[in-house]
Enzyme design. Sequence first.
Site, PDB file in Angstrom:
ATOM      1  N   GLN A 127      23.806  26.631  28.717  1.00 33.55           N
ATOM      2  CA  GLN A 127      22.520  27.027  28.136  1.00 33.55           C
ATOM      3  C   GLN A 127      22.668  27.182  26.628  1.00 33.55           C
ATOM      4  OE1 GLN A 127      21.372  30.975  29.236  1.00 33.55           O
ATOM      5  NE2 GLN A 127      19.285  30.792  28.453  1.00 33.55           N
ATOM      6  N   GLY A 128      22.077  26.289  25.865  1.00 34.80           N
ATOM      7  CA  GLY A 128      22.187  26.343  24.404  1.00 34.80           C
ATOM      8  C   GLY A 128      20.901  26.841  23.773  1.00 34.80           C
ATOM      9  N   SER A 130      20.840  30.458  21.968  1.00 36.16           N
ATOM     10  CA  SER A 130      21.172  31.327  20.821  1.00 36.16           C
ATOM     11  C   SER A 130      21.930  30.580  19.739  1.00 36.16           C
ATOM     12  CB  SER A 130      22.034  32.503  21.287  1.00 36.16           C
ATOM     13  OG  SER A 130      21.433  33.155  22.362  1.00 36.16           O
ATOM     14  N   GLU A 245      16.229  34.360  34.280  1.00 36.72           N
ATOM     15  CA  GLU A 245      17.555  34.816  33.852  1.00 36.72           C
ATOM     16  C   GLU A 245      17.620  36.344  33.884  1.00 36.72           C
ATOM     17  OE1 GLU A 245      18.771  33.523  29.950  1.00 36.72           O
ATOM     18  OE2 GLU A 245      20.816  34.217  30.289  1.00 36.72           O
ATOM     19  N   GLU A 387      17.140  46.641  23.947  1.00 35.84           N
ATOM     20  CA  GLU A 387      16.079  47.194  23.089  1.00 35.84           C
ATOM     21  C   GLU A 387      14.871  46.244  23.073  1.00 35.84           C
ATOM     22  OE1 GLU A 387      19.239  46.754  22.253  1.00 35.84           O
ATOM     23  OE2 GLU A 387      19.916  48.830  22.242  1.00 35.84           O
TER      24      GLU A 387
HETATM   25  C1  LIG Z   1      28.634  37.481  26.973  1.00 37.45           C
HETATM   26  C2  LIG Z   1      27.442  36.774  26.410  1.00 37.45           C
HETATM   27  C3  LIG Z   1      27.015  35.588  26.987  1.00 37.45           C
HETATM   28  C4  LIG Z   1      25.927  34.893  26.444  1.00 37.45           C
HETATM   29  N1  LIG Z   1      25.584  33.677  26.975  1.00 37.45           N
HETATM   30  C5  LIG Z   1      24.624  32.945  26.369  1.00 37.45           C
HETATM   31  C6  LIG Z   1      24.337  31.597  26.806  1.00 37.45           C
HETATM   32  O1  LIG Z   1      24.945  31.076  27.752  1.00 37.45           O
HETATM   33  N2  LIG Z   1      23.393  30.891  26.130  1.00 37.45           N
HETATM   34  C7  LIG Z   1      22.688  31.406  25.081  1.00 37.45           C
HETATM   35  O2  LIG Z   1      21.834  30.715  24.546  1.00 37.45           O
HETATM   36  N3  LIG Z   1      22.927  32.685  24.647  1.00 37.45           N
HETATM   37  C8  LIG Z   1      23.880  33.440  25.257  1.00 37.45           C
HETATM   38  N4  LIG Z   1      24.158  34.721  24.798  1.00 37.45           N
HETATM   39  C9  LIG Z   1      23.450  35.222  23.632  1.00 37.45           C
HETATM   40  C10 LIG Z   1      22.475  36.359  23.918  1.00 37.45           C
HETATM   41  O3  LIG Z   1      21.299  35.891  24.516  1.00 37.45           O
HETATM   42  C11 LIG Z   1      22.200  37.072  22.576  1.00 37.45           C
HETATM   43  O4  LIG Z   1      23.410  37.688  22.187  1.00 37.45           O
HETATM   44  C12 LIG Z   1      21.102  38.100  22.670  1.00 37.45           C
HETATM   45  O5  LIG Z   1      19.855  37.484  22.857  1.00 37.45           O
HETATM   46  C13 LIG Z   1      21.050  38.986  21.412  1.00 37.45           C
HETATM   47  O6  LIG Z   1      20.973  38.195  20.272  1.00 37.45           O
HETATM   48  P1  LIG Z   1      21.988  38.406  19.051  1.00 37.45           P
HETATM   49  O7  LIG Z   1      23.386  38.385  19.590  1.00 37.45           O
HETATM   50  O8  LIG Z   1      21.652  37.423  18.008  1.00 37.45           O
HETATM   51  O9  LIG Z   1      21.751  39.873  18.539  1.00 37.45           O
HETATM   52  P2  LIG Z   1      20.549  40.342  17.585  1.00 37.45           P
HETATM   53  O10 LIG Z   1      19.295  39.686  18.000  1.00 37.45           O
HETATM   54  O11 LIG Z   1      20.996  40.216  16.173  1.00 37.45           O
HETATM   55  O12 LIG Z   1      20.469  41.873  17.963  1.00 37.45           O
HETATM   56  C14 LIG Z   1      21.373  42.860  17.416  1.00 37.45           C
HETATM   57  C15 LIG Z   1      20.864  44.215  17.833  1.00 37.45           C
HETATM   58  O13 LIG Z   1      19.585  44.456  17.259  1.00 37.45           O
HETATM   59  C16 LIG Z   1      18.651  44.805  18.274  1.00 37.45           C
HETATM   60  N5  LIG Z   1      17.336  44.223  17.984  1.00 37.45           N
HETATM   61  C17 LIG Z   1      17.072  42.954  17.609  1.00 37.45           C
HETATM   62  N6  LIG Z   1      15.746  42.781  17.464  1.00 37.45           N
HETATM   63  C18 LIG Z   1      15.165  43.967  17.757  1.00 37.45           C
HETATM   64  C19 LIG Z   1      13.822  44.409  17.804  1.00 37.45           C
HETATM   65  N7  LIG Z   1      12.790  43.604  17.513  1.00 37.45           N
HETATM   66  N8  LIG Z   1      13.595  45.706  18.160  1.00 37.45           N
HETATM   67  C20 LIG Z   1      14.622  46.546  18.474  1.00 37.45           C
HETATM   68  N9  LIG Z   1      15.916  46.163  18.431  1.00 37.45           N
HETATM   69  C21 LIG Z   1      16.184  44.890  18.082  1.00 37.45           C
HETATM   70  C22 LIG Z   1      19.192  44.208  19.564  1.00 37.45           C
HETATM   71  O14 LIG Z   1      18.731  44.899  20.684  1.00 37.45           O
HETATM   72  C23 LIG Z   1      20.688  44.386  19.346  1.00 37.45           C
HETATM   73  O15 LIG Z   1      21.081  45.676  19.738  1.00 37.45           O
HETATM   74  C24 LIG Z   1      25.230  35.440  25.341  1.00 37.45           C
HETATM   75  C25 LIG Z   1      25.642  36.657  24.779  1.00 37.45           C
HETATM   76  C26 LIG Z   1      26.738  37.310  25.294  1.00 37.45           C
HETATM   77  C27 LIG Z   1      27.175  38.591  24.638  1.00 37.45           C
END
Ligand SMILES: Cc1cc2nc3c(=O)[nH]c(=O)nc-3n(C[C@H](O)[C@H](O)[C@H](O)COP(=O)(O)OP(=O)(O)OC[C@H]3O[C@@H](n4cnc5c(N)ncnc54)[C@H](O)[C@@H]3O)c2cc1C
Length: 400
Positions: A127-128, A130, A245, A387
């Site tokens: 799944q691409g 993020s 998901e 969150e």
């Molecule tokens: C183990 C693991 C597996 C994953 N597998 C996949 C995968 O297969 N494919 C894929 O596409 N992605 C994958 N992901 C990515 C995952 O979907 C993202 O990490 C997630 O959506 C959070 O995005 P971010 O890491 O950019 O954090 P950010 O969006 O930068 O968030 C950082 C923090 O800020 C908070 N935050 C952000 N926006 C808000 C808001 N509007 N209000 C309040 N708080 C906020 C968040 O809750 C978090 O605590 C995976 C992540 C992990 C850790």
Amino acid sequence: MKLQLSEADLAFRDEVRAFLREHLSEAVRRRSRIGMHPPHDGDRMAWNRVLAARGWAAPLWPREYGGTGWTHLQHHIFEMECRLAHAPELRWQGIKLIGPVIYTFGTPQQKARWLPPTLTGEYTWAQGFSEPGAGSDLASLKTTAVLEGDQWVVSGQKLWTTEGQFSNMGFFLVRTAQTERPHRGLSMLVLDMASPGVTVRTIPMINGDHSTCEVFLDRVRVPQDQLIGEPGTGWDQARFLLSNERTSSADLYKAFADLERIRDIASREQRRGRPLIADPSFARQLAALEAEVRALEWSVLRVMAQAPSDHPIGAAASVLKVRGSELQQRLTELAGDALGPRALREYTREQAFADGGGDALWHDAVAGVSADQMYLRAVTIFGGAKEVQKNIISKLAFGL
Ligand SMILES: Cc1cc2nc3c(=O)[nH]c(=O)nc-3n(C[C@H](O)[C@H](O)[C@H](O)COP(=O)(O)OP(=O)(O)OC[C@H]3O[C@@H](n4cnc5c(N)ncnc54)[C@H](O)[C@@H]3O)c2cc1C
């Protein structure tokens, strides 16, 4: 409170149990229970083929695409029996995520081409979505796909792609147009992970595994007909997919398996001359968690019964995700508490496997407890951070 099953449902459960007894060897059960993954990924592929041959690989898909036509309760029984029997868990990205998108939004050609090998496990999907700087704010993603002749040319970077290194196919959310509202310029593209220009690098995780990857896309050429739906409709497909998901991430069946694991550990651990499980304070904590897991079970069943099709939508999916992921973290914490200071020494899955059953202190149920505790920090992040789920609930359920 326990589910009261009808005669027909009990007969169905017996049929599933007999199938599992017949097809699941002790060796596979043990590796799966310990969590020997991915060194024994072959188990998962073999199990996928066994289920596909029986017509049970994707129970919730419509019958015409290889589903079972089971009721939601039958599906629930099946999942529960598989998990408690330690059957390998199939890769969810194909069966639970992109499969439903393909049969809902795909052309007849796309369905015929991609669904059958997804059912048998021949296609392993990544799944691409993020990217660096686009996780919660997915609509701001920067990977582009530009049409040149009859091919999309894709450039950019994806991040946290789970099991990217084991995948031969990918579904990628990409930008096909610059639009005033950023999400309206997104599209869902299917690509072969072996295409020239695709580079996959694993990311070391805190528990020592390499379960996620960075994927670099350097002018990757993708046939035009591998875009699902119309260009610019990727956001609708992504929202549909994410509601599935989030429900999977609640992972109710893992929670029941975790309760069994804690019982196993606590029956062997001794505190003040008796098994920990007989300690009133510990027993109270375990009972409280079990009550919450059962409450989640009822919620999952209620949501599934009310869902218009095979996918719960909106606030309900987010509620299940928040509740289920928090419970998973608390269950592994209780498993660690049950081990006391011994949880500081990581008894790895590899050690447990080599020990062949272990002893009273170090045995299969103890394997990976500390690693799981660390890894499951991520469960309230992936599939949509907690969150952000709470924001969705406040908006959709309470109109705030
Ligand atoms: C183990 C693991 C597996 C994953 N597998 C996949 C995968 O297969 N494919 C894929 O596409 N992605 C994958 N992901 C990515 C995952 O979907 C993202 O990490 C997630 O959506 C959070 O995005 P971010 O890491 O950019 O954090 P950010 O969006 O930068 O968030 C950082 C923090 O800020 C908070 N935050 C952000 N926006 C808000 C808001 N509007 N209000 C309040 N708080 C906020 C968040 O809750 C978090 O605590 C995976 C992540 C992990 C850790």
